[in-house]
Design a protein around this motif. Structure first.
Motif, PDB file in Angstrom:
ATOM      1  N   ARG A  42       0.836  -1.194   0.000  1.00 40.29           N
ATOM      2  CA  ARG A  42       0.000   0.000   0.000  1.00 40.29           C
ATOM      3  C   ARG A  42       0.876   1.250   0.000  1.00 40.29           C
ATOM      4  O   ARG A  42       0.629   2.186  -0.754  1.00 40.29           O
ATOM      5  N   PHE A  50      -6.953  -0.630  -3.015  1.00 40.68           N
ATOM      6  CA  PHE A  50      -7.519  -0.507  -1.681  1.00 40.68           C
ATOM      7  C   PHE A  50      -8.371   0.747  -1.614  1.00 40.68           C
ATOM      8  O   PHE A  50      -8.285   1.622  -2.475  1.00 40.68           O
ATOM      9  N   TYR A  60     -10.310  -3.656   1.391  1.00 45.16           N
ATOM     10  CA  TYR A  60     -10.037  -4.230   0.071  1.00 45.16           C
ATOM     11  C   TYR A  60     -11.304  -4.887  -0.441  1.00 45.16           C
ATOM     12  O   TYR A  60     -11.993  -5.579   0.305  1.00 45.16           O
TER      13      TYR A  60
END
Length: 79
Positions: A42, A50, A60
């Motif tokens: 991320r 996400f 998610y």
């Protein structure tokens, strides 16, 4: 702004089911990686897409996880 009509409501994207979104821990279990790997991906904008909800909540979508696992997903992005 015009009121919603039946024809415009049919054209709208369907709302996701509550079970369609999973936490970072659940996403890591689904993909078979560690929670830290999910956090690293991320941060690096790699890995599955996400969604940030507010300042801290990350979720998610199951379809995004499936696409990533199949090699179909592009860069990760916060939506």
């Amino acid at each position: 702004m015009q009121p919603a009509t039946p024809s415009t409501l049919q054209d709208a994207a369907p709302l996701p089911n509550p079970g369609d979104y999973v936490s970072t821990d659940e996403a890591a279990r689904i993909l078979g990686v560690s929670r830290q790997s999910m956090c690293n991906w991320r941060w690096k904008r790699q890995g599955p897409r996400f969604h940030k909800i507010g300042a801290r909540l990350v979720r998610y979508h199951r379809a995004d996880l499936a696409a990533f696992a199949a090699g179909e997903s592009g860069r990760a992005s916060a939506a």
